[in-house]
Write an enzyme that holds these catalytic residues in place. Sequence first.
Site, PDB file in Angstrom:
ATOM      1  N   SER A   1       0.683  -1.364   0.005  1.00 25.31           N
ATOM      2  CA  SER A   1       0.026   0.125   0.056  1.00 25.31           C
ATOM      3  C   SER A   1       0.734   1.329  -0.220  1.00 25.31           C
ATOM      4  O   SER A   1       0.162   1.360  -0.222  1.00 25.31           O
ATOM      5  CB  SER A   1      -0.572  -0.064   1.049  1.00 25.31           C
ATOM      6  OG  SER A   1      -2.294  -0.625   1.249  1.00 25.31           O
TER       7      SER A   1
ATOM      8  N   TYR B   1      -2.646  -2.448 -10.386  1.00 26.90           N
ATOM      9  CA  TYR B   1      -3.094  -1.834  -8.828  1.00 26.90           C
ATOM     10  C   TYR B   1      -2.205  -2.985  -8.368  1.00 26.90           C
ATOM     11  O   TYR B   1      -1.427  -2.974  -7.380  1.00 26.90           O
ATOM     12  CB  TYR B   1      -4.823  -2.909  -8.309  1.00 26.90           C
ATOM     13  CG  TYR B   1      -4.098  -2.134  -6.987  1.00 26.90           C
ATOM     14  CD1 TYR B   1      -3.746  -0.993  -6.342  1.00 26.90           C
ATOM     15  CD2 TYR B   1      -5.436  -3.262  -6.373  1.00 26.90           C
ATOM     16  CE1 TYR B   1      -4.711  -0.855  -4.159  1.00 26.90           C
ATOM     17  CE2 TYR B   1      -4.907  -3.148  -5.187  1.00 26.90           C
ATOM     18  CZ  TYR B   1      -4.713  -2.455  -3.751  1.00 26.90           C
ATOM     19  OH  TYR B   1      -4.836  -2.431  -2.916  1.00 26.90           O
TER      20      TYR B   1
ATOM     21  N   TYR C   1      -3.898   3.513   7.495  1.00 28.20           N
ATOM     22  CA  TYR C   1      -4.996   2.846   7.743  1.00 28.20           C
ATOM     23  C   TYR C   1      -6.324   3.154   8.729  1.00 28.20           C
ATOM     24  O   TYR C   1      -5.899   4.466   9.098  1.00 28.20           O
ATOM     25  CB  TYR C   1      -4.877   1.263   7.767  1.00 28.20           C
ATOM     26  CG  TYR C   1      -3.857   0.282   7.217  1.00 28.20           C
ATOM     27  CD1 TYR C   1      -4.315   0.796   5.272  1.00 28.20           C
ATOM     28  CD2 TYR C   1      -3.045   0.043   7.196  1.00 28.20           C
ATOM     29  CE1 TYR C   1      -3.504   0.379   4.833  1.00 28.20           C
ATOM     30  CE2 TYR C   1      -2.406  -0.855   6.112  1.00 28.20           C
ATOM     31  CZ  TYR C   1      -2.185  -0.893   5.263  1.00 28.20           C
ATOM     32  OH  TYR C   1      -1.504  -1.463   3.971  1.00 28.20           O
TER      33      TYR C   1
END
Length: 315
Positions: A71, A199, A251
């Site tokens: 991420s 992605y 997050y």
Amino acid sequence: MIFPEKTPHEIKADLEEALLRAQPYTQQGHLADYIPVLGKSDPSMLGISVTFLDGTTVSAGDTQVPFTMQSVSKIFSLIVALQDRSFDYVFSRVGMEPTGDPFNSIVKLETIKPHRPLNPMINAGAIAVSSLVSGSTADERFERILDLLRRMSGRPDIQLNQAVYQSELDTADRNRALAYFMRDSGIIEGDVEEILDLYVRHCAIELCSADLSRIAAILSNDGFDLFTGEQIVPLPIARIVKTFMVTCGMYNASGEYAISVGVPSKSGVSGGIMATVPHKMGIGVFGPSLDEKGNSIGGVKLLEELSARWNLSIF
């Protein structure tokens, strides 16, 4: 260097002491074994690299161990998409608000209207952003993100980790569901499988913590290359992504992290954390043992120690 009173040797000693304090926490975490290849990592590994704006890098621990960005790469697909599209267009497809839900949750995507992801740092948001990267082929779109990372790291040999890419693609059912839901809702357009492939590919780009610290230092330097002075990332975009790192980068632990560490940061489930201390330094951390939110448990403790020791918080 930010610490004219400290030698690189003394800075390294600070890093090693912080590392020693954080190391025991690695035993309390877990690996991201839902991606099978990541589940094979050594959970005891922990390392940190700090790059100052004069180009000096000081490291301690497992800093040459390669890992995939996961991420953390969401920052760089967003940079490319913002260069390709207008600010208003990108943020008509993805929001700018934090979420209290896990990074792969579908709950708010389904319940809020319009059905757009809340921010670009959760999986749904990053998939939507990936759909906005320009290029005539999937390979060209990926190469543009990869080229940005190569330029920022000064490493022209950074590559995709094929094994992690394949492992992640094979287990991408949740992300695939998010992507098809967004196409059904009109948030993304085009071939869903190609968008998902891009992605997953940018998540599987591999580097080490020293590379990550240099990349972070360029963001700390408002997008200017430390050695050439080239504006690699436009200043307004550098500011946008650093803001997202503060509000959404860790997050659904981003608020707690802002209090305990207080610098713009982005984590990934491989155990990487990229942190920027504006106009001072970039930091790259690697520790694959994760806490319950998906952040490196030893890496967060290491950054807490360093932030307290060096008074790094921007708040």
